[in-house]
Design a protein around this motif. Structure first.
Motif, PDB file in Angstrom:
ATOM      1  N   GLY A  46       0.792  -1.227   0.000  1.00 16.63           N
ATOM      2  CA  GLY A  46       0.000   0.000   0.000  1.00 16.63           C
ATOM      3  C   GLY A  46       0.821   1.272   0.000  1.00 16.63           C
ATOM      4  O   GLY A  46       0.274   2.368  -0.168  1.00 16.63           O
TER       5      GLY A  46
ATOM      6  N   PRO B  21      -2.577  -6.866  -6.562  1.00 20.41           N
ATOM      7  CA  PRO B  21      -3.810  -6.142  -6.248  1.00 20.41           C
ATOM      8  C   PRO B  21      -4.314  -5.425  -7.505  1.00 20.41           C
ATOM      9  O   PRO B  21      -3.540  -5.182  -8.435  1.00 20.41           O
ATOM     10  CB  PRO B  21      -3.385  -5.143  -5.170  1.00 20.41           C
ATOM     11  CG  PRO B  21      -1.913  -5.011  -5.284  1.00 20.41           C
ATOM     12  CD  PRO B  21      -1.384  -6.238  -5.978  1.00 20.41           C
TER      13      PRO B  21
ATOM     14  N   GLN C  33      -4.983  -2.419  -8.364  1.00 26.73           N
ATOM     15  CA  GLN C  33      -4.323  -1.182  -8.784  1.00 26.73           C
ATOM     16  C   GLN C  33      -2.928  -1.415  -9.369  1.00 26.73           C
ATOM     17  O   GLN C  33      -2.390  -0.562 -10.055  1.00 26.73           O
ATOM     18  CB  GLN C  33      -4.269  -0.180  -7.613  1.00 26.73           C
ATOM     19  CG  GLN C  33      -3.380  -0.564  -6.450  1.00 26.73           C
ATOM     20  CD  GLN C  33      -4.055  -1.464  -5.416  1.00 26.73           C
ATOM     21  OE1 GLN C  33      -5.009  -2.175  -5.721  1.00 26.73           O
ATOM     22  NE2 GLN C  33      -3.544  -1.440  -4.197  1.00 26.73           N
ATOM     23  N   HIS C  34      -2.324  -2.577  -9.078  1.00 31.60           N
ATOM     24  CA  HIS C  34      -0.990  -2.867  -9.613  1.00 31.60           C
ATOM     25  C   HIS C  34      -1.036  -3.844 -10.786  1.00 31.60           C
ATOM     26  O   HIS C  34       0.008  -4.354 -11.190  1.00 31.60           O
ATOM     27  CB  HIS C  34      -0.069  -3.390  -8.513  1.00 31.60           C
ATOM     28  CG  HIS C  34       0.374  -2.327  -7.549  1.00 31.60           C
ATOM     29  ND1 HIS C  34       1.193  -1.275  -7.908  1.00 31.60           N
ATOM     30  CD2 HIS C  34       0.096  -2.147  -6.231  1.00 31.60           C
ATOM     31  CE1 HIS C  34       1.410  -0.499  -6.857  1.00 31.60           C
ATOM     32  NE2 HIS C  34       0.757  -0.996  -5.821  1.00 31.60           N
TER      33      HIS C  34
ATOM     34  N   PHE D 207      -3.702  -6.574 -11.579  1.00 36.64           N
ATOM     35  CA  PHE D 207      -4.330  -7.898 -11.554  1.00 36.64           C
ATOM     36  C   PHE D 207      -5.088  -8.171 -12.854  1.00 36.64           C
ATOM     37  O   PHE D 207      -5.828  -7.290 -13.310  1.00 36.64           O
ATOM     38  CB  PHE D 207      -5.308  -8.008 -10.378  1.00 36.64           C
ATOM     39  CG  PHE D 207      -6.016  -9.332 -10.319  1.00 36.64           C
ATOM     40  CD1 PHE D 207      -5.438 -10.403  -9.674  1.00 36.64           C
ATOM     41  CD2 PHE D 207      -7.233  -9.514 -10.975  1.00 36.64           C
ATOM     42  CE1 PHE D 207      -6.077 -11.638  -9.640  1.00 36.64           C
ATOM     43  CE2 PHE D 207      -7.878 -10.758 -10.951  1.00 36.64           C
ATOM     44  CZ  PHE D 207      -7.294 -11.810 -10.281  1.00 36.64           C
TER      45      PHE D 207
END
Ligand SMILES: Nc1nc2c(c(=O)[nH]1)N[C@H]1C(S)=C(S)[C@@H](COP(=O)(O)O)O[C@H]1N2
Ligand SMILES: [Mo]
Length: 366
Positions: free
Chosen positions: A43, A185, A187-188, A190
Protein backbone atom coordinates in the motif's frame (compact mmCIF):
# COMPACT_ATOMS: atom_id res chain seq x y z
CA UNK A 1 -12.17 19.83 -21.89
CA UNK A 2 -9.85 22.67 -21.00
CA UNK A 3 -6.98 24.09 -23.01
CA UNK A 4 -4.62 21.90 -20.98
CA UNK A 5 -6.30 18.65 -22.02
CA UNK A 6 -3.34 17.68 -24.18
CA UNK A 7 -1.31 17.63 -20.98
CA UNK A 8 1.52 19.74 -22.27
CA UNK A 9 0.37 23.33 -21.74
CA UNK A 10 1.88 24.98 -18.69
CA UNK A 11 -0.66 26.81 -16.56
CA UNK A 12 0.00 30.55 -16.60
CA UNK A 13 -0.69 31.04 -12.88
CA UNK A 14 1.92 28.46 -11.87
CA UNK A 15 -0.58 27.03 -9.37
CA UNK A 16 -1.53 23.36 -9.24
CA UNK A 17 -4.72 23.03 -11.29
CA UNK A 18 -7.81 21.02 -10.24
CA UNK A 19 -6.96 18.54 -13.03
CA UNK A 20 -3.52 17.94 -11.56
CA UNK A 21 -4.98 17.65 -8.07
CA UNK A 22 -7.45 15.04 -9.33
CA UNK A 23 -4.58 13.02 -10.80
CA UNK A 24 -2.49 13.44 -7.65
CA UNK A 25 -5.18 12.01 -5.37
CA UNK A 26 -5.66 8.95 -7.61
CA UNK A 27 -1.96 8.31 -8.17
CA UNK A 28 -0.29 8.47 -4.80
CA UNK A 29 3.45 8.52 -4.14
CA UNK A 30 5.69 6.63 -1.71
CA UNK A 31 5.57 8.30 1.72
CA UNK A 32 9.29 9.12 1.98
CA UNK A 33 9.63 7.54 5.44
CA UNK A 34 8.80 4.24 3.68
CA UNK A 35 12.31 4.41 2.16
CA UNK A 36 13.24 2.68 5.45
CA UNK A 37 11.74 -0.53 4.04
CA UNK A 38 14.03 -2.49 1.75
CA UNK A 39 10.90 -3.92 0.12
CA UNK A 40 8.03 -1.45 -0.09
CA UNK A 41 4.86 -2.61 1.66
CA UNK A 42 2.21 -2.89 -1.07
CA UNK A 43 0.00 0.00 0.00
CA UNK A 44 3.01 2.33 0.23
CA UNK A 45 4.28 1.65 -3.32
CA UNK A 46 3.55 4.55 -5.67
CA UNK A 47 0.72 4.23 -8.19
CA UNK A 48 0.29 5.57 -11.70
CA UNK A 49 -2.88 4.74 -13.62
CA UNK A 50 -3.58 6.63 -16.85
CA UNK A 51 -7.27 5.68 -17.18
CA UNK A 52 -9.48 3.53 -14.89
CA UNK A 53 -8.52 0.34 -13.10
CA UNK A 54 -10.33 -2.13 -15.40
CA UNK A 55 -12.87 -4.67 -14.18
CA UNK A 56 -11.40 -8.07 -15.04
CA UNK A 57 -13.51 -11.19 -15.47
CA UNK A 58 -11.01 -13.71 -14.04
CA UNK A 59 -12.97 -16.69 -15.42
CA UNK A 60 -12.84 -15.37 -18.97
CA UNK A 61 -9.35 -13.84 -18.80
CA UNK A 62 -6.41 -15.40 -20.65
CA UNK A 63 -3.15 -13.92 -21.89
CA UNK A 64 -3.09 -14.12 -25.67
CA UNK A 65 0.26 -14.47 -27.46
CA UNK A 66 -0.29 -13.57 -31.10
CA UNK A 67 1.23 -12.20 -34.31
CA UNK A 68 4.52 -13.39 -35.81
CA UNK A 69 4.75 -16.60 -33.78
CA UNK A 70 4.74 -20.26 -34.78
CA UNK A 71 1.88 -21.06 -32.37
CA UNK A 72 -0.56 -18.54 -30.93
CA UNK A 73 -1.23 -19.15 -27.23
CA UNK A 74 -4.01 -18.38 -24.77
CA UNK A 75 -2.77 -18.86 -21.20
CA UNK A 76 -5.04 -18.77 -18.16
CA UNK A 77 -3.79 -17.72 -14.75
CA UNK A 78 -3.65 -21.40 -13.77
CA UNK A 79 -1.54 -22.13 -16.89
CA UNK A 80 0.88 -19.38 -15.88
CA UNK A 81 1.00 -20.49 -12.24
CA UNK A 82 1.80 -24.06 -13.33
CA UNK A 83 5.03 -22.88 -14.99
CA UNK A 84 8.39 -22.48 -13.17
CA UNK A 85 8.15 -19.29 -11.10
CA UNK A 86 10.76 -16.58 -10.73
CA UNK A 87 10.70 -13.82 -8.09
CA UNK A 88 12.81 -10.66 -8.38
CA UNK A 89 12.94 -7.44 -6.34
CA UNK A 90 12.64 -4.55 -8.80
CA UNK A 91 12.69 -0.81 -8.17
CA UNK A 92 10.12 1.10 -10.23
CA UNK A 93 10.21 4.83 -10.83
CA UNK A 94 7.69 6.81 -12.87
CA UNK A 95 9.33 8.63 -15.79
CA UNK A 96 7.48 11.78 -14.68
CA UNK A 97 9.02 11.78 -11.20
CA UNK A 98 10.25 15.30 -10.37
CA UNK A 99 7.97 16.93 -12.97
CA UNK A 100 6.24 19.29 -10.52
CA UNK A 101 9.50 21.12 -9.80
CA UNK A 102 10.09 22.11 -13.42
CA UNK A 103 9.35 25.67 -14.50
CA UNK A 104 7.18 26.05 -16.42
CA UNK A 105 5.54 22.91 -15.06
CA UNK A 106 4.35 20.35 -17.63
CA UNK A 107 0.68 19.64 -16.80
CA UNK A 108 0.30 15.98 -15.89
CA UNK A 109 0.64 13.95 -12.69
CA UNK A 110 2.54 16.48 -10.50
CA UNK A 111 5.18 14.30 -8.84
CA UNK A 112 7.78 15.88 -6.57
CA UNK A 113 10.28 13.05 -5.87
CA UNK A 114 8.10 10.25 -4.47
CA UNK A 115 7.11 8.20 -7.56
CA UNK A 116 9.21 5.18 -6.59
CA UNK A 117 8.91 1.81 -4.88
CA UNK A 118 10.50 -1.63 -4.75
CA UNK A 119 8.36 -4.75 -5.02
CA UNK A 120 9.20 -8.44 -5.12
CA UNK A 121 7.55 -9.42 -8.38
CA UNK A 122 6.73 -13.09 -8.97
CA UNK A 123 5.80 -14.71 -12.25
CA UNK A 124 7.05 -16.26 -15.45
CA UNK A 125 9.96 -15.00 -17.58
CA UNK A 126 8.74 -13.42 -20.83
CA UNK A 127 11.37 -15.42 -22.69
CA UNK A 128 9.98 -18.78 -21.44
CA UNK A 129 6.44 -18.04 -22.66
CA UNK A 130 7.68 -16.64 -25.96
CA UNK A 131 9.89 -19.71 -26.46
CA UNK A 132 6.73 -21.85 -26.37
CA UNK A 133 5.04 -19.59 -28.89
CA UNK A 134 8.15 -19.53 -31.13
CA UNK A 135 8.86 -15.93 -32.14
CA UNK A 136 9.46 -15.74 -35.89
CA UNK A 137 12.87 -14.44 -37.01
CA UNK A 138 11.13 -11.59 -38.89
CA UNK A 139 9.52 -10.21 -35.69
CA UNK A 140 11.07 -6.93 -34.55
CA UNK A 141 9.03 -5.96 -31.51
CA UNK A 142 6.65 -7.33 -28.95
CA UNK A 143 3.58 -5.19 -28.23
CA UNK A 144 2.16 -5.50 -24.71
CA UNK A 145 -1.46 -4.33 -24.44
CA UNK A 146 -3.43 -3.74 -21.25
CA UNK A 147 -7.19 -4.01 -20.73
CA UNK A 148 -7.55 -0.38 -19.64
CA UNK A 149 -9.02 2.06 -22.10
CA UNK A 150 -9.19 5.85 -22.23
CA UNK A 151 -8.60 8.98 -24.28
CA UNK A 152 -5.25 10.75 -24.22
CA UNK A 153 -4.07 13.56 -26.47
CA UNK A 154 -7.42 13.16 -28.28
CA UNK A 155 -6.69 9.51 -29.12
CA UNK A 156 -8.93 6.73 -27.77
CA UNK A 157 -6.75 3.77 -26.94
CA UNK A 158 -5.91 0.80 -24.82
CA UNK A 159 -2.67 1.35 -22.87
CA UNK A 160 0.04 -0.39 -24.90
CA UNK A 161 3.82 -0.31 -25.07
CA UNK A 162 6.35 -2.23 -27.16
CA UNK A 163 9.85 -3.55 -26.62
CA UNK A 164 12.36 -4.77 -29.19
CA UNK A 165 12.48 -8.57 -29.31
CA UNK A 166 16.02 -8.37 -27.91
CA UNK A 167 15.04 -6.15 -24.96
CA UNK A 168 12.07 -8.39 -24.19
CA UNK A 169 13.87 -11.75 -24.45
CA UNK A 170 17.48 -11.11 -23.45
CA UNK A 171 16.90 -9.31 -20.14
CA UNK A 172 14.95 -10.53 -17.11
CA UNK A 173 11.53 -9.27 -18.22
CA UNK A 174 8.76 -10.98 -16.28
CA UNK A 175 5.05 -11.65 -16.70
CA UNK A 176 4.18 -11.06 -13.04
CA UNK A 177 1.10 -12.36 -11.22
CA UNK A 178 2.41 -11.72 -7.69
CA UNK A 179 3.62 -8.73 -5.69
CA UNK A 180 5.36 -9.31 -2.35
CA UNK A 181 4.11 -12.91 -2.27
CA UNK A 182 0.42 -12.15 -2.87
CA UNK A 183 -1.70 -12.02 -6.05
CA UNK A 184 -1.38 -8.63 -7.76
CA UNK A 185 -3.81 -6.14 -6.25
CA UNK A 186 -6.19 -4.50 -8.76
CA UNK A 187 -4.32 -1.18 -8.78
CA UNK A 188 -0.99 -2.87 -9.61
CA UNK A 189 -2.30 -4.83 -12.60
CA UNK A 190 -4.33 -7.90 -11.55
CA UNK A 191 -4.24 -10.54 -12.94
CA UNK A 192 -0.95 -10.08 -14.84
CA UNK A 193 1.53 -7.35 -15.67
CA UNK A 194 4.80 -6.91 -17.46
CA UNK A 195 7.88 -6.07 -15.34
CA UNK A 196 10.99 -4.87 -17.17
CA UNK A 197 13.81 -4.30 -14.66
CA UNK A 198 15.75 -1.06 -15.07
CA UNK A 199 13.25 0.76 -17.32
CA UNK A 200 11.06 3.65 -16.25
CA UNK A 201 7.67 2.58 -14.91
CA UNK A 202 5.56 3.13 -18.05
CA UNK A 203 7.19 0.02 -19.55
CA UNK A 204 5.56 -2.24 -16.96
CA UNK A 205 2.17 -2.67 -18.66
CA UNK A 206 -0.55 -3.63 -16.19
CA UNK A 207 -3.75 -5.69 -16.74
CA UNK A 208 -2.04 -7.52 -19.63
CA UNK A 209 -4.37 -8.89 -22.27
CA UNK A 210 -2.08 -9.59 -25.22
CA UNK A 211 1.54 -9.93 -26.28
CA UNK A 212 1.81 -9.52 -30.03
CA UNK A 213 4.96 -10.10 -32.10
CA UNK A 214 5.11 -7.59 -34.96
CA UNK A 215 7.34 -6.92 -37.97
CA UNK A 216 7.14 -3.10 -37.92
CA UNK A 217 7.97 -0.75 -35.04
CA UNK A 218 4.75 -0.25 -33.02
CA UNK A 219 3.37 3.26 -33.50
CA UNK A 220 0.95 3.38 -30.55
CA UNK A 221 0.40 6.64 -28.68
CA UNK A 222 2.45 5.64 -25.61
CA UNK A 223 5.44 4.92 -27.88
CA UNK A 224 5.46 7.64 -30.53
CA UNK A 225 3.73 10.54 -28.76
CA UNK A 226 3.74 10.16 -24.98
CA UNK A 227 6.99 8.83 -23.54
CA UNK A 228 9.56 10.89 -25.42
CA UNK A 229 11.88 13.73 -24.56
CA UNK A 230 10.91 16.80 -26.59
CA UNK A 231 12.63 20.16 -26.36
CA UNK A 232 9.64 22.28 -27.43
CA UNK A 233 7.11 20.54 -29.61
CA UNK A 234 5.77 17.01 -29.91
CA UNK A 235 4.45 17.91 -33.38
CA UNK A 236 7.67 19.27 -34.86
CA UNK A 237 10.22 16.97 -33.18
CA UNK A 238 10.66 13.22 -33.35
CA UNK A 239 11.80 13.20 -29.71
CA UNK A 240 14.03 10.73 -27.87
CA UNK A 241 12.33 7.63 -26.41
CA UNK A 242 12.34 7.42 -22.60
CA UNK A 243 13.80 4.06 -21.57
CA UNK A 244 16.08 3.27 -18.60
CA UNK A 245 16.02 5.03 -15.24
CA UNK A 246 18.66 7.64 -14.55
CA UNK A 247 20.46 7.50 -11.18
CA UNK A 248 18.74 9.00 -8.17
CA UNK A 249 19.23 8.99 -4.39
CA UNK A 250 16.55 9.83 -1.85
CA UNK A 251 16.87 10.60 1.83
CA UNK A 252 14.56 9.41 4.60
CA UNK A 253 13.56 12.84 5.94
CA UNK A 254 15.13 13.04 9.44
CA UNK A 255 13.38 14.07 12.65
CA UNK A 256 9.69 14.90 12.69
CA UNK A 257 7.63 16.84 10.11
CA UNK A 258 5.69 20.05 10.32
CA UNK A 259 2.16 18.98 9.32
CA UNK A 260 1.60 21.44 6.50
CA UNK A 261 5.03 22.16 5.03
CA UNK A 262 6.60 18.80 5.89
CA UNK A 263 9.78 20.67 6.74
CA UNK A 264 11.70 18.76 9.38
CA UNK A 265 12.35 19.48 13.06
CA UNK A 266 15.55 17.96 14.46
CA UNK A 267 17.39 18.30 17.80
CA UNK A 268 21.00 19.58 17.72
CA UNK A 269 23.80 17.00 17.73
CA UNK A 270 24.83 14.00 15.64
CA UNK A 271 22.05 13.13 13.18
CA UNK A 272 22.51 9.99 11.07
CA UNK A 273 21.12 10.26 7.54
CA UNK A 274 19.97 7.29 5.49
CA UNK A 275 18.22 6.55 2.25
CA UNK A 276 18.23 4.50 -0.94
CA UNK A 277 19.67 5.00 -4.41
CA UNK A 278 19.06 3.37 -7.77
CA UNK A 279 19.84 3.51 -11.48
CA UNK A 280 18.38 1.47 -14.32
CA UNK A 281 21.57 1.74 -16.35
CA UNK A 282 24.32 0.40 -14.11
CA UNK A 283 25.03 -0.38 -10.47
CA UNK A 284 25.21 2.45 -7.94
CA UNK A 285 28.84 3.30 -7.20
CA UNK A 286 28.45 6.30 -4.90
CA UNK A 287 26.08 8.46 -2.90
CA UNK A 288 27.05 11.90 -1.60
CA UNK A 289 25.39 14.15 0.93
CA UNK A 290 25.55 17.94 1.13
CA UNK A 291 24.54 20.28 3.94
CA UNK A 292 23.73 23.84 2.81
CA UNK A 293 26.55 25.14 0.61
CA UNK A 294 29.09 22.71 2.05
CA UNK A 295 31.05 20.15 0.05
CA UNK A 296 29.57 16.88 -1.20
CA UNK A 297 30.61 14.15 1.25
CA UNK A 298 30.58 10.41 0.54
CA UNK A 299 27.95 8.26 2.24
CA UNK A 300 28.55 4.57 3.05
CA UNK A 301 26.83 2.20 0.64
CA UNK A 302 24.83 -0.68 2.09
CA UNK A 303 23.16 -3.79 0.70
CA UNK A 304 20.61 -4.04 -2.09
CA UNK A 305 17.98 -6.77 -2.21
CA UNK A 306 18.86 -7.70 -5.80
CA UNK A 307 20.62 -6.46 -8.93
CA UNK A 308 17.51 -4.54 -10.11
CA UNK A 309 16.62 -2.97 -6.77
CA UNK A 310 17.71 0.15 -4.93
CA UNK A 311 20.81 0.22 -2.70
CA UNK A 312 20.79 1.40 0.92
CA UNK A 313 23.14 4.21 1.98
CA UNK A 314 24.01 5.91 5.26
CA UNK A 315 25.89 9.05 6.31
CA UNK A 316 27.03 9.49 9.92
CA UNK A 317 28.98 12.72 9.46
CA UNK A 318 26.28 15.33 10.13
CA UNK A 319 26.28 17.11 13.46
CA UNK A 320 23.16 19.28 13.37
CA UNK A 321 23.85 22.89 14.42
CA UNK A 322 20.95 25.13 15.49
CA UNK A 323 19.37 26.99 12.56
CA UNK A 324 17.71 26.11 9.27
CA UNK A 325 19.56 23.82 6.85
CA UNK A 326 19.03 22.29 3.44
CA UNK A 327 20.12 18.66 3.07
CA UNK A 328 20.74 17.20 -0.37
CA UNK A 329 21.85 13.81 -1.69
CA UNK A 330 22.98 12.53 -5.07
CA UNK A 331 23.80 9.16 -6.62
CA UNK A 332 26.40 8.14 -9.19
CA UNK A 333 26.27 4.92 -11.23
CA UNK A 334 28.98 2.81 -12.86
CA UNK A 335 28.56 4.65 -16.18
CA UNK A 336 29.63 7.84 -14.36
CA UNK A 337 26.15 9.32 -14.71
CA UNK A 338 25.00 11.40 -11.74
CA UNK A 339 22.35 13.92 -10.74
CA UNK A 340 22.17 17.61 -11.64
CA UNK A 341 21.32 20.37 -9.15
CA UNK A 342 19.08 22.00 -11.74
CA UNK A 343 17.15 19.82 -14.17
CA UNK A 344 17.31 20.37 -17.92
CA UNK A 345 13.75 21.13 -18.95
CA UNK A 346 11.80 18.94 -21.39
CA UNK A 347 8.27 19.38 -22.65
CA UNK A 348 6.62 16.52 -20.74
CA UNK A 349 8.91 16.56 -17.73
CA UNK A 350 10.43 13.06 -18.08
CA UNK A 351 13.62 11.48 -16.72
CA UNK A 352 14.05 14.32 -14.24
CA UNK A 353 16.61 13.32 -11.62
CA UNK A 354 17.60 16.67 -10.08
CA UNK A 355 18.86 16.30 -6.48
CA UNK A 356 16.34 16.10 -3.65
CA UNK A 357 16.45 18.91 -1.10
CA UNK A 358 15.09 18.58 2.44
CA UNK A 359 14.64 21.64 4.67
CA UNK A 360 15.50 20.96 8.32
CA UNK A 361 15.03 23.28 11.32
CA UNK A 362 17.42 22.39 14.12
CA UNK A 363 16.11 23.60 17.45
CA UNK A 364 17.26 22.81 20.99
CA UNK A 365 14.53 20.77 22.67
CA UNK A 366 13.16 19.09 19.47
N1 LIG B 1 -2.10 -0.87 -18.53
C1 LIG B 1 -1.42 0.11 -17.92
N2 LIG B 1 -0.17 -0.13 -17.53
C2 LIG B 1 0.55 0.83 -16.91
C3 LIG B 1 0.02 2.11 -16.70
C4 LIG B 1 -1.31 2.35 -17.11
O1 LIG B 1 -1.87 3.43 -16.93
N3 LIG B 1 -2.00 1.33 -17.72
N4 LIG B 1 0.80 3.08 -16.11
C5 LIG B 1 2.25 2.91 -16.31
C6 LIG B 1 3.06 3.88 -15.60
S1 LIG B 1 3.19 5.40 -16.29
C7 LIG B 1 3.78 3.54 -14.48
S2 LIG B 1 4.83 4.64 -13.77
C8 LIG B 1 3.64 2.20 -13.87
C9 LIG B 1 3.22 2.33 -12.43
O2 LIG B 1 3.11 1.07 -11.84
P1 LIG B 1 2.45 0.93 -10.40
O3 LIG B 1 1.21 1.77 -10.37
O4 LIG B 1 2.22 -0.51 -10.18
O5 LIG B 1 3.48 1.49 -9.42
O6 LIG B 1 2.68 1.39 -14.53
C10 LIG B 1 2.69 1.51 -15.95
N5 LIG B 1 1.81 0.53 -16.52
MO1 LIG C 1 4.78 6.58 -15.09
Amino acid sequence: MSATAAGTEPDASGRITPHELQLATRNHGLPLEALRHEITPVGMHYLLIHYDVPAVDTEAWALRVTGCVERELALTLDDLRARPKVTIPVTFECAGNGRARLEPRPISQPWLVEAVGTGVWGGVPVRDVLADAGVAARARELVFTGLDRGVEGGVEQQYARSLSVADALEGDALLAYELNGLPLPPQHGFPLRLVVPGWYGMTNVKWLAEVRAVEEPFDGYQMVTAYRLYRESAEREEGVPVQRMRPRALLVPPGIPDFLTRERLVAPGPCPLEGRAWSGRARITGVDVRVDDGPWQAAALGPQPGPYAWRAWRFDGWVAEPGTHVLACRATDATGDGQPDEQDWNLKGFANNAVQQVVVHVRPGD
